[in-house]
Design a protein around this motif. Structure first.
Motif, PDB file in Angstrom:
ATOM      1  N   THR A 182      53.889  41.680 -31.284  1.00 27.95           N
ATOM      2  CA  THR A 182      54.502  42.986 -30.729  1.00 27.95           C
ATOM      3  C   THR A 182      55.076  43.678 -32.005  1.00 27.95           C
ATOM      4  OG1 THR A 182      56.567  41.971 -30.274  1.00 27.95           O
ATOM      5  CG2 THR A 182      54.720  42.338 -28.404  1.00 27.95           C
ATOM      6  N   ALA A 219      53.974  49.451 -31.166  1.00 27.20           N
ATOM      7  CA  ALA A 219      53.868  50.378 -30.287  1.00 27.20           C
ATOM      8  C   ALA A 219      54.451  51.725 -30.814  1.00 27.20           C
ATOM      9  CB  ALA A 219      54.953  50.099 -28.870  1.00 27.20           C
ATOM     10  N   THR A 220      55.656  51.564 -31.858  1.00 32.58           N
ATOM     11  CA  THR A 220      56.273  52.898 -32.192  1.00 32.58           C
ATOM     12  C   THR A 220      55.781  53.240 -33.730  1.00 32.58           C
ATOM     13  OG1 THR A 220      58.130  51.598 -32.891  1.00 32.58           O
ATOM     14  CG2 THR A 220      57.923  52.488 -30.476  1.00 32.58           C
ATOM     15  N   LYS A 221      55.330  51.986 -34.441  1.00 29.99           N
ATOM     16  CA  LYS A 221      55.418  52.386 -35.903  1.00 29.99           C
ATOM     17  C   LYS A 221      56.367  52.758 -36.621  1.00 29.99           C
ATOM     18  CE  LYS A 221      50.261  53.371 -34.979  1.00 29.99           C
ATOM     19  NZ  LYS A 221      49.379  54.513 -35.312  1.00 29.99           N
ATOM     20  N   VAL A 222      57.666  52.602 -36.091  1.00 36.54           N
ATOM     21  CA  VAL A 222      59.084  52.892 -36.771  1.00 36.54           C
ATOM     22  C   VAL A 222      59.343  51.753 -37.429  1.00 36.54           C
ATOM     23  CG1 VAL A 222      61.226  53.440 -36.474  1.00 36.54           C
ATOM     24  CG2 VAL A 222      59.681  54.630 -35.014  1.00 36.54           C
TER      25      VAL A 222
END
Length: 336
Positions: free
Chosen positions: A136, A161-164
């Motif tokens: 993840t 999921a966020t690429k942050v």
């Protein structure tokens, strides 16, 4: 040399790079995936990387998810406006241009599916990107040119999921003499195992720190400063790790429980040696084997080329996987 820490531990597949120019450990390089149980390799075509990725952009690292289904790789983005303060631009006759970014692509989608670009930084180089055990997150080592006054070498964790990005500069490792690299996330994603050096130690060790900004690291190996330890590679269950130990110019692979050598009276008494050729560096677990990246020592070897071989989990049964006397095999160019 560096470890491919979170490679495909649930399969016997391993990803690696080979330079396009014989006798030169260099970039650009071609990526391959090999089944180490049969020693058969399949090329991942550079000509089919996907829309928007220049064919001339060099790979700087390649790894697999633990289930062997997804490739994560780092590659120069080709934008001459990026990372202009970087250590690596221009490099190798201007092959390396821009920042080294992180991308993912399904292994079976190579050539048909456009890779997903995970990072888009304009002043940060990314290297040694690997998946978390649950796939993840991605963790990587970075050279952050935005922080030249403090810490250039940092770690970064990125939820897919966020690429942050969360940049992590472990406390006490933010001086010019310190650096951090080759990270691995523990199974619950709460901690990072990595190799690095702080201002108090002139030699390198393996460390563990919380997956949070400003965390305080704990040294797992080389607490007495007798060796230089590099390239941690965490097992799939997070209970043990491989690492490369430089003992007076002799490089071998060792294994330790995650508790490390803390409390031992002679740094190394707990560590189990798995190789004795004195030329071994990068190592990673697969499902049934350990794959080692070693400096070849044969008379035919040119300029210290490196090759891959596999060993059983107890260090026995060495089998050569790549043995070209003129072409390197490795999985992370930056930490080679």
């Amino acid at each position: 040399l560096t470890g491919c820490s979170s490679s495909s531990n649930r399969t016997n597949l391993v990803a690696f790079l080979q330079p396009t120019v014989a006798a030169v450990h260099d970039i650009p390089s071609n990526p391959f995936v090999m089944d180490v149980s049969t020693a058969t390799a399949t090329t991942l075509p550079k000509t089919k990387e996907g829309t928007g990725l220049s064919l001339n952009n060099p790979f700087t690292g390649v790894h697999l998810s633990r289930d062997g289904q997804t490739v994560v790789f780092t590659m120069a983005d080709g934008n001459a406006a990026n990372c202009t303060d970087g250590f690596y631009q221009p490099l190798d006759n201007n092959d390396y241009v821009g920042c080294s970014q992180i991308y993912t692509v399904p292994l079976k989608g190579i050539g048909t599916v456009t890779p997903t670009q995970i990072t888009t930084d304009t002043n940060v180089d990314h290297f040694s990107a690997v998946f978390s055990p649950d796939e993840t997150m991605i963790v990587a080592g970075v050279v952050n040119y935005n922080n030249v006054a403090t810490s250039v070498y940092e770690l970064v964790t990125i939820p897919i999921a966020t690429k942050v990005e969360t940049f992590i500069a472990p406390a006490g490792m933010t001086t010019d003499l310190a650096y951090v690299e080759t990270p691995n996330l523990t199974p619950d994603n709460s901690q990072i195992v990595f190799d690095g050096r702080n201002a108090a130690h002139t030699l390198q060790g393996i460390w563990i720190t919380a997956n949070s900004a400003g965390s305080t690291p704990t040294q797992l190996t080389n607490v007495l400063g007798n060796f230089s330890d590099y390239n941690a590679s965490l097992s799939v269950d997070g209970t043990k790790f491989l690492f490369e130990r430089d003992n007076g110019g002799n490089y071998n692979i060792y294994e330790l429980p995650i508790a490390g050598e803390i409390g031992t009276t002679a740094g190394g008494t707990v560590a189990k040696p798995l190789t004795t050729d004195n030329k071994s560096g990068q190592a990673q677990y697969t499902r049934d084997y350990i794959v080692v990246n070693s400096f070849a020592t044969s008379a035919a070897n040119v300029d210290g080329k490196t090759y891959l071989y596999r060993i059983n989990r107890d260090g026995t049964g060495q089998v050569s996987l790549t043995d070209s006397p003129t072409i390197d095999s490795f999985w992370d160019w930056y930490d080679f």
